[in-house]
Design a protein around this motif. Sequence first.
Motif, PDB file in Angstrom:
ATOM      1  N   GLU A  96     -18.659  -7.589  -0.154  1.00 15.01           N
ATOM      2  CA  GLU A  96     -18.533  -8.154  -1.494  1.00 15.01           C
ATOM      3  C   GLU A  96     -18.145  -7.090  -2.505  1.00 15.01           C
ATOM      4  N   LYS A  97     -18.639  -5.888  -2.294  1.00 13.10           N
ATOM      5  CA  LYS A  97     -18.314  -4.773  -3.180  1.00 13.10           C
ATOM      6  C   LYS A  97     -16.815  -4.455  -3.127  1.00 13.10           C
ATOM      7  N   LYS A  98     -16.262  -4.490  -1.900  1.00 12.49           N
ATOM      8  CA  LYS A  98     -14.831  -4.221  -1.732  1.00 12.49           C
ATOM      9  C   LYS A  98     -13.985  -5.327  -2.369  1.00 12.49           C
ATOM     10  N   ILE A  99     -14.449  -6.569  -2.239  1.00  9.26           N
ATOM     11  CA  ILE A  99     -13.725  -7.700  -2.843  1.00  9.26           C
ATOM     12  C   ILE A  99     -13.691  -7.541  -4.362  1.00  9.26           C
ATOM     13  N   LYS A 100     -14.829  -7.198  -4.954  1.00 11.57           N
ATOM     14  CA  LYS A 100     -14.911  -7.026  -6.404  1.00 11.57           C
ATOM     15  C   LYS A 100     -14.013  -5.884  -6.872  1.00 11.57           C
ATOM     16  N   LYS A 101     -13.983  -4.810  -6.084  1.00 11.47           N
ATOM     17  CA  LYS A 101     -13.154  -3.659  -6.448  1.00 11.47           C
ATOM     18  C   LYS A 101     -11.673  -4.030  -6.418  1.00 11.47           C
ATOM     19  N   SER A 102     -11.282  -4.785  -5.382  1.00 11.38           N
ATOM     20  CA  SER A 102      -9.880  -5.211  -5.266  1.00 11.38           C
ATOM     21  C   SER A 102      -9.504  -6.121  -6.437  1.00 11.38           C
ATOM     22  N   ALA A 103     -10.368  -7.096  -6.729  1.00 10.27           N
ATOM     23  CA  ALA A 103     -10.100  -8.032  -7.826  1.00 10.27           C
ATOM     24  C   ALA A 103     -10.020  -7.306  -9.162  1.00 10.27           C
ATOM     25  N   SER A 104     -10.893  -6.339  -9.372  1.00  9.34           N
ATOM     26  CA  SER A 104     -10.912  -5.574 -10.612  1.00  9.34           C
ATOM     27  C   SER A 104      -9.627  -4.765 -10.776  1.00  9.34           C
ATOM     28  N   SER A 105      -9.174  -4.146  -9.693  1.00  7.31           N
ATOM     29  CA  SER A 105      -7.943  -3.340  -9.737  1.00  7.31           C
ATOM     30  C   SER A 105      -6.733  -4.213 -10.045  1.00  7.31           C
ATOM     31  N   ILE A 106      -6.688  -5.390  -9.436  1.00  6.47           N
ATOM     32  CA  ILE A 106      -5.570  -6.317  -9.662  1.00  6.47           C
ATOM     33  C   ILE A 106      -5.562  -6.796 -11.115  1.00  6.47           C
ATOM     34  N   ALA A 107      -6.739  -7.139 -11.628  1.00  7.13           N
ATOM     35  CA  ALA A 107      -6.846  -7.614 -13.011  1.00  7.13           C
ATOM     36  C   ALA A 107      -6.379  -6.539 -13.993  1.00  7.13           C
ATOM     37  N   GLU A 108      -6.704  -5.283 -13.700  1.00  5.43           N
ATOM     38  CA  GLU A 108      -6.315  -4.181 -14.577  1.00  5.43           C
ATOM     39  C   GLU A 108      -4.795  -4.028 -14.620  1.00  5.43           C
ATOM     40  N   ILE A 109      -4.145  -4.127 -13.470  1.00  2.00           N
ATOM     41  CA  ILE A 109      -2.683  -4.013 -13.410  1.00  2.00           C
ATOM     42  C   ILE A 109      -2.014  -5.173 -14.136  1.00  2.00           C
ATOM     43  N   LEU A 110      -2.573  -6.365 -13.979  1.00  2.00           N
ATOM     44  CA  LEU A 110      -1.968  -7.562 -14.568  1.00  2.00           C
ATOM     45  C   LEU A 110      -2.385  -7.801 -16.015  1.00  2.00           C
ATOM     46  N   GLY A 111      -3.359  -7.021 -16.498  1.00  2.00           N
ATOM     47  CA  GLY A 111      -3.824  -7.198 -17.864  1.00  2.00           C
ATOM     48  C   GLY A 111      -4.612  -8.477 -18.051  1.00  2.00           C
ATOM     49  N   GLN A 112      -5.324  -8.904 -17.003  1.00  2.00           N
ATOM     50  CA  GLN A 112      -6.110 -10.131 -17.071  1.00  2.00           C
ATOM     51  C   GLN A 112      -7.603  -9.819 -17.129  1.00  2.00           C
ATOM     52  N   ASP A 113      -8.399 -10.846 -17.387  1.00  2.00           N
ATOM     53  CA  ASP A 113      -9.844 -10.693 -17.507  1.00  2.00           C
ATOM     54  C   ASP A 113     -10.459 -10.338 -16.149  1.00  2.00           C
ATOM     55  N   LYS A 114     -11.097  -9.172 -16.048  1.00  2.00           N
ATOM     56  CA  LYS A 114     -11.679  -8.701 -14.786  1.00  2.00           C
ATOM     57  C   LYS A 114     -12.788  -9.619 -14.291  1.00  2.00           C
ATOM     58  N   ASN A 115     -13.648 -10.013 -15.197  1.00  2.00           N
ATOM     59  CA  ASN A 115     -14.788 -10.846 -14.792  1.00  2.00           C
ATOM     60  C   ASN A 115     -14.338 -12.180 -14.207  1.00  2.00           C
TER      61      ASN A 115
END
Length: 668
Positions: A96-115
């Motif tokens: 789950e930690k890896k999933i959250k990290k991947s989602a957070s990184s993608i959101a940062e690149i796309l400029g979307q809401d991380k949460n």
Amino acid sequence: MINKNATIIRKRIKIGFFLFGFIVLLLCLRIAYIQFVKGDEYKSLAINQQKKNDLIKAQRGKILDRNGLELAVNIQTYSVWITPRDIKEDDKKEKEKKIKKSASSIAEILGQDKNEMIENATTSKSTSIKLAKNVTREKAEKIWDLELPGVLLREEVQRNYPMGSMMSKTLGGVNDDNVGVLGIEAKYDDFLRGVNGKWVKNTDVKGNALASGTEEYFQPVDGSDVVLTIDRTIQMHVEDTLKKSVEKYNARSASCIVTNPKTGEILAIATYPSFDGNDKRKLVGIEKSEFNKLSVEEQGKYYNELWRNPIMSDVYEPGSTMKLLTVASSIEEGVAKKEDTFYCKGYHEIAGYQVKCSVYPKSHGTQTLYQGVANSCNPVFMELGRRIGKDKFYSYLDLFGLTGTTGVDFPGESRPIIIPKEKASQLDVEIMAFGQTSAVTPIQMITAVSAFGNDGKTTKPHLVKKINNSDGTTVDFETEYVRQSVSKKTADEVCAIMENNVEQAYRKNVFIDGYRIGGKTGTAQIAKKDGAGYESGRHIISFLGMAPMNNPEIAILYMVDVSGYLDSPAIAGKPASELIKKIMDYHDIKPNKSAVKKEDSESTKDMVSVPSVVGMKFSEAEKKLKDAGFNVKVTPEQKNKEEFTVKDQYPSSGSKAKKNSVVYIYRQ
């Protein structure tokens, strides 16, 4: 004892052999059945198991303006997916930690809401979760370079609207499968979508092509390009003007439609504010926190309101613009003439009701037909409604197309709300005559009035000019005449009345030197959604006009939903006339010297100010007018030149008129 046991054993052996033989026989029969009876079927299944069908998607057709400029196209994009089962991690918390990290990184690149992205990635029960769509190649490459565990990128074709929110309520949109669901995209989806192809080949269990296998390729048929009647340049002028109107008057919205009255072609159509065609679910006019508090049903209603095209789908009381149709009906029926006079005492009484004029407690006094239209005098039009009568009035509603839809090539056109003829009282008819109690769509209203610019003929409005098929053929959409609503003579008379309105009533805001513009303003109350009365202080201010009036090529309906303002010539007439000038300049329609303001023309020396004679004795008024250089005519005519007090005059005092022209004075 031994012999007895041996006998039992032999029997058992015989039974065993019999059963074995029977089973073998059944198997042989089954094999024979499969081999000879079902052989072809199983052979076909085996071959199909070795076949792989690769879908080859057809390209969706473009939507173009009348000059070939792009309004809707296809672009290559990427979608981002995460597949939790592909993340090799036994520990549930670490996974789950890896999933959250991947989602957070993608959101940062796309400029979307991380949460939001983390929540989507961790709460969904799907085996593959779509985290983002319509990602550009540049951002997709950044995500790919991170080599995030369980993250996949897929190529997709995205529908793109180069002009963003421009014309979005008309162009509409597509779903994730590129199928039209709104507007033109939905109406012409069968043409735009095309036919998908496929590549059929023999493969092994891993999907690799067999060397001895066969291949079949079915070419996709790309969708057709739909060419609209819209002119993108005119559309841009309209959108810019609407935005300025909303900002200037703090209006809820503003809408405009521009058509060719002779062909029914829609040259521009827009409402502001609108939604972004490239992000249909982006909120407009509401904060996200407020939106999230709404129920699912309320959220659906919000999006329906955001996406719908009010010019086609919303009804409104036309207000005084309806008076053009009433005056046309009365002229066509022969119950009203240019020289007729009407008296306004500030209100009109019928069936015990007192219906007030807009100037009440003042009055317009005695007026000609042209003056009554220019003054937008309700009592005049109630009188015209009385003269026409219920049966004829409803027949003209039919002729002008206000009892049904126009048939415009757009989904969701609403029907008008008209009191059924059998339930309408004479009071209802007379109130409808000046634009209240009935509700129509803007497309119906502009279509009805456009007939006056087309020799009395009504044409079917349309948005599509032609369809260019992928095989090089073209389907043209011709002008479709619906009916002869009124005679050419009546149409010409109404055009003259419309032009007189601009010259007399709207000179300050609508008249433009060199351009013969005609029209009528309207101020309509807005009914509450529950039908219980009208919304306080809120109105739809409109201007319905045409130009040039000697040979109309442009019809325009400009509407502003505003609170607290009632100056219709300034709010709707002025921006409409400015648009007309821009369009005529764009169409290279040269200014007309005869349409220059009188006070600025070379003939100014022949113009004199009309003196006031209202309230004077006839003999005094006649002398004063003749001394000023005017001829005098009394109306109604009098056989004996008896003295009387002047009740009204035309032209009014202070206006400019040519020397030796006639000034009408009214004795009752």
